[in-house]
Design a protein around this motif. Sequence first.
Motif, PDB file in Angstrom:
ATOM      1  N   LEU A 131      -0.133  -2.250   0.602  1.00 20.05           N
ATOM      2  CA  LEU A 131      -0.021  -1.964   2.033  1.00 20.05           C
ATOM      3  C   LEU A 131      -1.137  -2.681   2.765  1.00 20.05           C
ATOM      4  O   LEU A 131      -2.319  -2.467   2.478  1.00 20.05           O
ATOM      5  N   ARG A 132      -0.763  -3.560   3.693  1.00 23.36           N
ATOM      6  CA  ARG A 132      -1.760  -4.292   4.472  1.00 23.36           C
ATOM      7  C   ARG A 132      -2.004  -3.554   5.786  1.00 23.36           C
ATOM      8  O   ARG A 132      -1.099  -3.355   6.587  1.00 23.36           O
ATOM      9  N   VAL A 133      -3.272  -3.148   6.018  1.00 24.27           N
ATOM     10  CA  VAL A 133      -3.657  -2.443   7.233  1.00 24.27           C
ATOM     11  C   VAL A 133      -4.923  -3.080   7.790  1.00 24.27           C
ATOM     12  O   VAL A 133      -5.984  -3.007   7.166  1.00 24.27           O
ATOM     13  N   ASP A 134      -4.785  -3.741   8.943  1.00 21.83           N
ATOM     14  CA  ASP A 134      -5.946  -4.368   9.607  1.00 21.83           C
ATOM     15  C   ASP A 134      -6.728  -5.261   8.655  1.00 21.83           C
ATOM     16  O   ASP A 134      -7.966  -5.227   8.593  1.00 21.83           O
ATOM     17  N   GLY A 135      -6.014  -6.052   7.875  1.00 20.01           N
ATOM     18  CA  GLY A 135      -6.669  -6.974   6.972  1.00 20.01           C
ATOM     19  C   GLY A 135      -7.086  -6.358   5.650  1.00 20.01           C
ATOM     20  O   GLY A 135      -7.546  -7.074   4.754  1.00 20.01           O
ATOM     21  N   ARG A 136      -6.947  -5.045   5.515  1.00 22.14           N
ATOM     22  CA  ARG A 136      -7.296  -4.376   4.267  1.00 22.14           C
ATOM     23  C   ARG A 136      -6.038  -4.159   3.432  1.00 22.14           C
ATOM     24  O   ARG A 136      -4.932  -4.048   3.962  1.00 22.14           O
ATOM     25  N   ILE A 137      -6.211  -4.070   2.124  1.00 24.15           N
ATOM     26  CA  ILE A 137      -5.117  -3.783   1.216  1.00 24.15           C
ATOM     27  C   ILE A 137      -5.296  -2.364   0.683  1.00 24.15           C
ATOM     28  O   ILE A 137      -6.351  -2.026   0.124  1.00 24.15           O
ATOM     29  N   GLU A 138      -4.261  -1.536   0.890  1.00 18.82           N
ATOM     30  CA  GLU A 138      -4.311  -0.150   0.452  1.00 18.82           C
ATOM     31  C   GLU A 138      -3.140   0.145  -0.478  1.00 18.82           C
ATOM     32  O   GLU A 138      -2.183  -0.643  -0.567  1.00 18.82           O
ATOM     33  N   ALA A 139      -3.213   1.276  -1.143  1.00 19.92           N
ATOM     34  CA  ALA A 139      -2.144   1.685  -2.052  1.00 19.92           C
ATOM     35  C   ALA A 139      -0.907   2.096  -1.251  1.00 19.92           C
ATOM     36  O   ALA A 139      -1.005   2.614  -0.139  1.00 19.92           O
ATOM     37  N   VAL A 140       0.255   1.851  -1.830  1.00 20.74           N
ATOM     38  CA  VAL A 140       1.525   2.203  -1.185  1.00 20.74           C
ATOM     39  C   VAL A 140       1.951   3.585  -1.656  1.00 20.74           C
ATOM     40  O   VAL A 140       1.931   3.866  -2.859  1.00 20.74           O
ATOM     41  N   PRO A 141       2.330   4.465  -0.724  1.00 15.45           N
ATOM     42  CA  PRO A 141       2.812   5.792  -1.139  1.00 15.45           C
ATOM     43  C   PRO A 141       3.970   5.668  -2.126  1.00 15.45           C
ATOM     44  O   PRO A 141       4.813   4.778  -2.009  1.00 15.45           O
ATOM     45  N   ASP A 142       4.019   6.575  -3.089  1.00 16.47           N
ATOM     46  CA  ASP A 142       5.033   6.505  -4.144  1.00 16.47           C
ATOM     47  C   ASP A 142       6.440   6.567  -3.562  1.00 16.47           C
ATOM     48  O   ASP A 142       7.359   5.947  -4.102  1.00 16.47           O
ATOM     49  N   GLU A 143       6.631   7.304  -2.460  1.00 18.60           N
ATOM     50  CA  GLU A 143       7.951   7.411  -1.839  1.00 18.60           C
ATOM     51  C   GLU A 143       8.483   6.036  -1.439  1.00 18.60           C
ATOM     52  O   GLU A 143       9.668   5.734  -1.645  1.00 18.60           O
TER      53      GLU A 143
END
Length: 260
Positions: free
Chosen positions: A15-27
């Motif tokens: 998950l790309r948020v404001d240039g950061r990469i985060e984990a994607v919810p399992d759903e």
Amino acid sequence: MPHLAATDIRSIAALRVDGRIEAVPDELVKAMIRFEERFGGLWYPVIGPNGMEYGLDGDSMVHRSPLGLAFTGIVDGDWTWGVDVLADGRTAMGPGQWSYRVIDRSVDQRLESHAMLVMVSGWFHRTFTCCTPREVAPVVDERRLPERVPEATGPTESWWLDDDAGVAVQAQLSAWPHDRDEWTIRYFSRAPKQAAEANPVAFRATIHETVPALWCTLCSHRVEPGGTCHRPRSLIDASGITGPSADPSGQENEVRRCPT
């Protein structure tokens, strides 16, 4: 592109948020896997030669849309624009400066609506333009219409069909600039004489301002107000585009003005 396996989607989903990469919810990961397994690699044309392309195309990047987390899983060849798939299976897009909005209630409904258009696109047809307030459907009185086709009907497209009589009606959102929606209404008939019924059906089915369209996007040519088009099946199969044809009915047609 080859299909992404479920293990690959789980391992590279991000998950790309404001240039950061985060984990994607399992759903959403599960939604991506279901989508790729069922629709990945699907391609078909509808109106023009550019096809509808389905699949993650080797990319499992997720983004925050105005309607929540989404991934771009479809390229609409007729719009030449990417279509997002939301976590609940609906599709959405916001071409250019237009607002981001739900297009299909599901990918299955999208496929059914395209199948309907492909099935009747070679019939005689008349095209109308209808203007409504934002997010207001154009058809308010279905008594003169054929039976509704619920599996092909969604937030921005409705279908009615009487296969025995050889008549179909489509209402499709074609633009949503600023404070109004613009709909394309098409009346299809197998026989040219049946096309004469298009005007009373289209005008009486809605209270909103409706006018005969001056351009047929199916045939890619200008149309005289109230004119009837026809795309020979051989030419549709070859290129998806044909030249103009004359109005077989030869009848005068009412013209109603749509506010600009």
